[in-house]
Design a protein around this motif. Structure first.
Motif, PDB file in Angstrom:
ATOM      1  N   VAL A  16      15.779 -12.363  -8.287  1.00  0.00           N
ATOM      2  CA  VAL A  16      15.240 -13.371  -7.296  1.00  0.00           C
ATOM      3  C   VAL A  16      13.829 -13.851  -7.366  1.00  0.00           C
ATOM      4  N   ALA A  18      11.608 -12.713  -5.866  1.00  0.00           N
ATOM      5  CA  ALA A  18      11.264 -12.514  -4.653  1.00  0.00           C
ATOM      6  C   ALA A  18       9.928 -12.946  -4.105  1.00  0.00           C
ATOM      7  N   LEU A  33      21.009 -15.771  -8.847  1.00  0.00           N
ATOM      8  CA  LEU A  33      20.684 -15.143  -7.435  1.00  0.00           C
ATOM      9  C   LEU A  33      21.582 -14.281  -6.610  1.00  0.00           C
ATOM     10  N   GLN A  37      20.124 -13.081   0.468  1.00  0.00           N
ATOM     11  CA  GLN A  37      18.774 -13.164   0.010  1.00  0.00           C
ATOM     12  C   GLN A  37      17.885 -12.391   1.130  1.00  0.00           C
ATOM     13  N   LYS A  38      18.225 -11.125   0.804  1.00  0.00           N
ATOM     14  CA  LYS A  38      17.352 -10.174   1.898  1.00  0.00           C
ATOM     15  C   LYS A  38      16.627  -9.232   1.214  1.00  0.00           C
ATOM     16  N   VAL A 241      12.734 -18.412  -1.226  1.00  0.00           N
ATOM     17  CA  VAL A 241      14.196 -18.079  -1.630  1.00  0.00           C
ATOM     18  C   VAL A 241      14.889 -17.019  -0.531  1.00  0.00           C
ATOM     19  N   LEU A 242      14.048 -15.954  -0.074  1.00  0.00           N
ATOM     20  CA  LEU A 242      14.323 -15.098   0.722  1.00  0.00           C
ATOM     21  C   LEU A 242      14.751 -15.610   2.089  1.00  0.00           C
ATOM     22  N   ASN A 243      15.822 -15.152   2.752  1.00  0.00           N
ATOM     23  CA  ASN A 243      15.858 -15.473   4.283  1.00  0.00           C
ATOM     24  C   ASN A 243      15.513 -14.282   5.152  1.00  0.00           C
TER      25      ASN A 243
END
Length: 331
Positions: A16, A18, A33, A37-38, A241-243
């Motif tokens: 990702v 990240a 991906l 998204q963690k 991108v990350l949540n």
């Protein structure tokens, strides 16, 4: 002196690209991906504070760079790139003018303005606040900042002003060509004045903190975890991108490595030295060594025996340090 720190990156993190760095993620065109998204990061230790003006160590910096954003930030290669400031100018390396993004917002929706930066730098320089980063702020050579921190001048004389809501100007005492890069430091990040006024010393707690970075503080369990969630108000949220990012403090390198091996941690910032050769050989896609620019110093207590009473002991110590320095420099 060269010092190296190791970063281990899981396949998920690599896929990702990240946003654990201080700039938004750039997803490769053909990248696949992960569905969730963690990112779970092993941190070197429990953070001492989440107040940017008082943060000193790497554990704090890792988290703060996700929560807050200064005038400039750094990309994955360490290059200075625009943060809250979309551009800046100087003609003499003494007066610097920063032009802020009109769409920069705090996590509660308030606009980020030049006045926020003026308030924050004055707060950090205030001798009654006694910032742990006062030494760094003095190095910026902002007009009168040393005298202010030392209690010899008024805060109103500090060489910073908001020309309007989105134009910030610093006046320095001397030419500092690298001043723009210095504004990326946590002590020069903005803090939300109203949140500090309302919650006072509790403003860094979940539910109270208002931040302007890519993430916001969701949960903080001391010595267990810090959980951040995506800041929907962040000006570059479309490229985040990350949540969620979770930081887990590890005092033990071995414990961090074991959690990484079981898949509980996606990335950790250090490994036991003895394991490095094996990891490099067996997990080359996950093991990376990058340089860390830093300075170490050692303070010796000369008020107690034997250094206080034995001149010979002090001379031996000085000679030993000199030999060590020569060895390092010759590497």
């Amino acid at each position: 002196m060269k010092h190296h720190i190791s970063w281990k990156v899981s396949l998920l993190t690599a896929m990702v690209s990240a946003a654990f760095s201080v700039s938004a993620a750039v997803v490769p065109e053909n990248a696949r991906l992960a569905e969730v998204q963690k990112l779970v990061r092993g941190n070197d230790a429990e953070v001492a504070t989440l107040d940017p003006a008082n943060a000193e160590g790497l554990p704090e910096m890792h988290v703060l760079r996700d929560l807050f954003e200064g005038l400039v930030i750094q990309d994955k290669d360490g290059n200075v790139i625009p943060g809250v400031a979309k551009s800046w100018s100087t003609e003499d390396n003494k007066t610097f003018t920063f032009y802020l993004r009109e769409d920069a917002k705090w996590s509660n929706g308030d606009p980020v303005t030049a006045h926020d930066f003026v308030y924050s730098i004055k707060r950090a320089a205030d001798p009654s606040f006694a910032s742990a980063n006062g030494w760094y702020l003095k190095l910026t050579k902002i007009k009168n900042i040393q005298s202010i921190i030392d209690g010899k001048a008024s805060l109103d004389s500090l060489g910073v002003r908001a020309l309007d809501n989105h134009t910030l100007q610093y006046e320095l005492e001397n030419q500092v060509p690298y001043f723009v890069a210095m504004t990326a430091h946590s002590s020069m990040m903005p803090v939300h004045k109203e949140a500090l006024a309302e919650y006072v010393d509790k403003w860094t707690r979940p539910g109270n903190m208002v931040s302007n970075g890519a993430f916001t503080l969701e949960n903080w369990v001391i010595n267990e975890r810090i959980e951040l969630i995506r800041n929907q108000q962040y000006w570059d949220n479309d490229n985040t991108v990350l949540n969620q990012v979770t930081y887990i403090p590890f005092e033990s390198q071995t414990a961090a490595m074991n959690r990484f091996a079981t898949g509980e941690v996606d990335i950790t910032s250090d490994v036991p030295t003895a394991m490095a050769p094996k990891l490099k050989k067996e997990q080359p896609e996950s093991y990376t060594v990058v340089p860390l620019l830093c300075t170490y110093y050692y303070a010796f207590n000369t008020t107690k025996a034997p250094l206080m009473i034995r001149v010979f002991a002090r001379r031996c110590l000085i000679r030993s340090c000199g030999m060590l320095l020569q060895t390092v420099l010759l590497r």
